[in-house]
Design a protein around this motif. Structure first.
Motif, PDB file in Angstrom:
ATOM      1  N   ASP A  72       0.812  -1.215   0.000  1.00  0.00           N
ATOM      2  CA  ASP A  72       0.000   0.000   0.000  1.00  0.00           C
ATOM      3  C   ASP A  72       0.848   1.268   0.000  1.00  0.00           C
ATOM      4  O   ASP A  72       0.343   2.367   0.259  1.00  0.00           O
ATOM      5  CB  ASP A  72      -0.894   0.022   1.260  1.00  0.00           C
ATOM      6  N   GLY A  73       2.169   1.095  -0.232  1.00  0.00           N
ATOM      7  CA  GLY A  73       3.037   2.271  -0.261  1.00  0.00           C
ATOM      8  C   GLY A  73       3.243   2.893   1.111  1.00  0.00           C
ATOM      9  O   GLY A  73       3.487   4.092   1.222  1.00  0.00           O
ATOM     10  N   ARG A  74       3.164   2.085   2.156  1.00  0.00           N
ATOM     11  CA  ARG A  74       3.345   2.601   3.515  1.00  0.00           C
ATOM     12  C   ARG A  74       4.646   2.028   4.118  1.00  0.00           C
ATOM     13  O   ARG A  74       4.958   0.841   3.924  1.00  0.00           O
ATOM     14  CB  ARG A  74       2.182   2.188   4.438  1.00  0.00           C
ATOM     15  N   VAL A  75       5.385   2.849   4.800  1.00  0.00           N
ATOM     16  CA  VAL A  75       6.623   2.406   5.444  1.00  0.00           C
ATOM     17  C   VAL A  75       6.629   2.930   6.881  1.00  0.00           C
ATOM     18  O   VAL A  75       5.841   3.820   7.230  1.00  0.00           O
ATOM     19  CB  VAL A  75       7.873   2.927   4.692  1.00  0.00           C
ATOM     20  N   GLU A  76       7.550   2.376   7.690  1.00  0.00           N
ATOM     21  CA  GLU A  76       7.622   2.835   9.078  1.00  0.00           C
ATOM     22  C   GLU A  76       8.953   3.526   9.342  1.00  0.00           C
ATOM     23  O   GLU A  76      10.012   2.976   9.046  1.00  0.00           O
ATOM     24  CB  GLU A  76       7.472   1.650  10.023  1.00  0.00           C
ATOM     25  N   LEU A  77       8.882   4.715   9.894  1.00  0.00           N
ATOM     26  CA  LEU A  77      10.083   5.468  10.214  1.00  0.00           C
ATOM     27  C   LEU A  77      10.249   5.495  11.732  1.00  0.00           C
ATOM     28  O   LEU A  77       9.317   5.807  12.462  1.00  0.00           O
ATOM     29  CB  LEU A  77       9.963   6.900   9.686  1.00  0.00           C
ATOM     30  N   LYS A  78      11.453   5.128  12.184  1.00  0.00           N
ATOM     31  CA  LYS A  78      11.691   5.089  13.627  1.00  0.00           C
ATOM     32  C   LYS A  78      12.906   5.936  13.972  1.00  0.00           C
ATOM     33  O   LYS A  78      13.913   5.914  13.260  1.00  0.00           O
ATOM     34  CB  LYS A  78      11.941   3.636  14.047  1.00  0.00           C
TER      35      LYS A  78
END
Lengths: 568, 568
Positions: free
Chosen positions: A539-545
């Motif tokens: 879905d074109g979503r990523v996680e930034l931490k």
């Protein structure tokens, strides 16, 4: 806009992280630098910088170089292999003792591996500068130094081969030197600020370097090798070696006459204090030391410990050691356990707390005998005062009298107003404005570049691994591919986009490595931003931490790119 | 767009140019690097890089680094101070002889200063790579090396402390090694192209490094230390040490029987050839050498000189020397001046020109006696063939037979397919794709970074000074202020404008220095573009000069800026 960056792909990189702590690691930073694959031990105190470590080392060096250039420093590169003669001329060939790596070439000529370069920089500047018009000049280098430390420790923190930035200023007069010193001091503050190192500037002892004023830059850390004191009220701060004591003279007439006491079997402060039922602080402890082989007695209050390291630092390069049983045997006039400063056959030095007019219980120079009401200035004289005791929390601030605090730290920089010590040795004069030769005055300024990496690791890690400040980190963002083809493709596209925009990407695209292992490695490696391309990828979503705060956020690819570009 | 550059202002820089050649300078490049203030001698073969020199050195290193990164090389930094053990294991602790700087630490442990790092890179890769998935890997460093050369020469060209890029590839199999080698070869060609170094790739002898295939990159220059041969017809090129000779066997039956000759007082080729009235080429010269102490006779045609250096290079690390009078004394069976290969008490080696079936006049192993019709394969046998004579112009190309040309050059790079020499020593296996251990194969690849600077100086200077290629020059443009306030102001404005656009400006704004001296210094320093702000300044006109061609052009300020921006 930054130039295109080449991404670091772990699938094509040599990186071996360790799950377990190395056996010989002494401090948290050392353990993590080894475990995360930044450095490896070659021999005692000699280290290899692996790819990630080399990047961090280069980043520190770049910051140092930029700030040195900004104050007009001119970068040069002097050899590490140095001839004996200039160090013979300055006396350091001998004074440095075992700290120097010495060697001979095929013809038998003697060389050393440079531990610091005052001598050869003085000769270089002398060769190049003939007139006052050529001054001021500041030369610096970022270069490998060698010191054969007796106890190399904590990995790259105290190595025997290490990278250092050493700068040397040459000025016509004291005002010029003060100005050069001030500029370096400010550059150093900017450097440590940019490196993200928590730091303190403290007064220091000049030590073997010689010269007058000097300050140290310390990085506070629990595992620190140095102790520094600071005042909670005023701005006083100093390496404990440099803390001075202000003691007030008392009235000698306030005390009764000297009186000898029969005190059998009381050779120690504790036994004597118990026998007489007085506090240890009422007793004058006289410690015998040898300074370059000559015996000296040093008096300190009985409740304080003598700090031999501090004395040695003050008297450097003289060698300081405790006397041995053999020394007592050859000096029958020194009565072990009953030494007193009255009629002593050796010089008597004292801590400032043994102030004129103070009265003490002390040895009477006869076995089993002490004396009370032994008054300084009346019954004995002090040949030399020097701060000789271990500084303790609550000792008075020499500036405002408030009780000092103590902290542990690593020395990361040291600046000295050397004055004419080395220019005198080599007769470095320039033609002055009035046509007469003027002896040049000199400052020297060091930063441990490899040590700064270690100090950062000590200060910025957490339980999971390293946490580099952005400017020093081996990459701006660490992208983890947590999945299969769709994740790999998106991560590749993100890497290409970010790299083109000048972002330094570390991409964990290793095949056959679980997401869990990748996450653990990412925490260990400590890049400040961690981008996970996982379940949301379709879905074109990523996680930034955020590595340091642990805050996570799910974002669209565009938002993530924008966020990362904004972080720099 | 390039980032803003900090201009180099000579008024604030340490620069002392010399009008006269330094007494000890051996080559034009060496003379100019010293005179123009790039380097200064510290001790024999050990040099200081002054500010201009450091910039040039950094530029070379940057080009090398970029091209190494482009082929996937991972930069590391290994120590220069290395423990004895790995070099003991490989045999090089001893083999390197006096070339190694050896030293002991305070505990007596033995160390060396690394001359090249095969051993410790092998150990580093072994520590980091366990599986075939971890390969291929190429590691490199740009690091200071130490070799105690017997005759350091030509300034930074052959130093005892020098900067080198050394790379090491680790592959699973021979095809992988061949591919790593090919990639390095291409990277090297790009590097030397970018450095602006005229260069030749030639076949080389592997020498003390061991391994099989190797090629050298040579920079042709009149003062070159090496001689190389190339073929005017085909693409053959080789270091003369590596030139091979193809000689055809002859028919032994074509010669008459061996016949002894009374030849008193003819101990040399010349006296013998004159006595018999034959050309020297008809005589077989037998030279006695000691190889690691064992005497061997080597036969070459009488008109050719034996090349001991070439033999030593082939047999390295064995030591090769001529026999002495003492050796003859202890071998009465070797008759000085009358040695022949028939019934010789020592091994007999020969140059390929001493081909099977060829007939010679040579010694009869009795004083005053020679023999003719001594036929190879009939009257004597050759234990080993090796190329042993000094290559001469016109010697046949081993590929096509055309007469070879000879040229002088400096070695600037060397690449080796080492194979398993070092991985065998350290037992470096990885787990192969089939679950079995596979012995890793290795290549090594060196570029002399400091030497490249020297080679560039040798190749690109002219009568007035140095002429750096743009990418390597210490600045893009050298601006000379030839005048007073109006010129100084315009030069400052130009400097600010160019610096902001990313141009590296060297500004000669020295007060009290004549325009003539400034021009001479500019030619000496060798920045590729020279901009003079002089008489035309009030009208906004400046002069742009190409350092290499000498072409000058008067331009408006805007046109000059545009031209300079276009040059990069």
């Amino acid at each position: 806009m930054s130039p295109v960056q080449r991404p670091l792909r772990l699938s094509q990189s040599m990186l071996t992280t360790l799950r377990d702590d190395p056996a010989d690691a002494e401090t948290p930073g050392h353990r993590l630098l080894v475990r995360a694959g930044y450095v490896r031990r070659s021999s005692a105190g000699v280290w290899t910088w692996l790819p990630l470590g080399k990047k961090v080392l280069d980043n520190v060096a770049r910051v140092v170089r930029e700030e040195m250039d900004a104050i007009g420093g001119q970068e040069v590169l002097l050899p590490a292999l140095l001839p004996r003669e200039p160090y013979e001329a300055s006396g350091r060939w001998t004074e440095y003792g075992d700290l120097l790596f010495r060697l001979r070439d095929r013809k038998g000529a003697e060389y050393l591996l440079g531990p610091t370069h005052e001598e050869v920089f003085t000769l270089t500047a002398k060769d190049q500068c003939a007139s006052y018009k050529d001054l001021p000049v500041t030369l610096y280098q970022i270069q490998t130094k060698y010191r054969d430390e007796a106890r190399p420790r904590s990995g790259v923190l105290r190595g025997r081969e290490f990278l250092m930035k050493d700068a040397y200023s040459f000025d016509l007069d004291d005002e010029g030197l003060a100005e050069s010193y001030r500029r370096h001091r400010e550059a150093y503050l900017r450097i440590f600020e940019r490196l993200g190192l928590d730091h303190r500037v403290v007064s220091a002892v000049s030590g073997a370097m010689g010269g007058s004023a000097s300050e140290e830059f310390l990085a506070p850390a629990a595992a620190g090798e140095d102790t520094f004191a600071d005042c909670p009220r005023c701005d006083y701060a100093a390496n404990t070696e440099a803390v001075t004591t202000v003691a007030e003279a008392a009235d000698p007439a306030a005390h009764g006459p000297l009186e000898e006491l029969d005190t059998p079997d009381t050779p120690t402060i504790d036994t004597l204090a118990a026998h007489l039922d007085v506090p240890a602080s009422a007793v004058l402890k006289n410690v015998l030391v040898k300074i370059d082989g000559e015996i000296v007695a040093i008096g300190v209050p009985g409740d304080r410990e003598v700090d031999l390291g501090r004395i040695a630092e003050r008297l450097a390069p003289a060698e300081v050691e405790l006397v041995t049983a053999d020394d007592f045997a050859s000096h029958p006039d020194l009565v072990r356990g009953y030494v007193g400063p009255q009629k002593l056959p050796v010089p008597y030095w004292a801590d400032p707390r043994v102030a004129p007019g103070t009265a003490w219980i002390t040895g009477a120079n006869r076995p089993g005998t002490h004396a009370r009401n032994v008054v300084c200035g009346r019954d004995f004289t002090v040949d030399r005062y020097l701060d000789a005791v271990v500084v303790e929390p609550g000792d008075p601030c020499p500036r405002c009298g408030t009780g000092l605090r103590l902290g542990r730290a690593f020395e990361i920089g040291h600046i000295f107003q050397l004055g004419r010590k080395y220019t005198d040795v080599f007769g470095f004069d320039v033609l002055g404005p009035e046509g007469k030769p003027v002896r040049v005055t000199m400052g020297c300024y060091g930063i441990g570049v490899s040590r700064a990496v270690a100090a950062l690791a000590e200060q910025t890690h957490d339980a999971h691994g390293l946490c580099w400040p952005r400017e020093i980190a081996p990459a701006d963002v660490h992208i983890v591919v947590a999945g299969k083809a769709v994740q790999a493709e998106l991560a590749d596209a993100l890497t290409a986009r970010l790299s083109a925009a000048g972002v330094r990407v570390l991409l964990d695209d290793r095949a056959g490595v679980s997401a869990g292992v990748k996450f653990a490695d990412a925490e260990l490696i400590g890049v400040p931003a961690l981008l996970t391309v996982g379940r949301g990828a379709p879905d074109g979503r990523v996680e930034l931490k955020d590595r340091r705060t642990g805050e996570r956020e799910e974002l669209s690819v565009d938002a993530a790119v924008e966020r990362i570009l904004g972080l720099r």
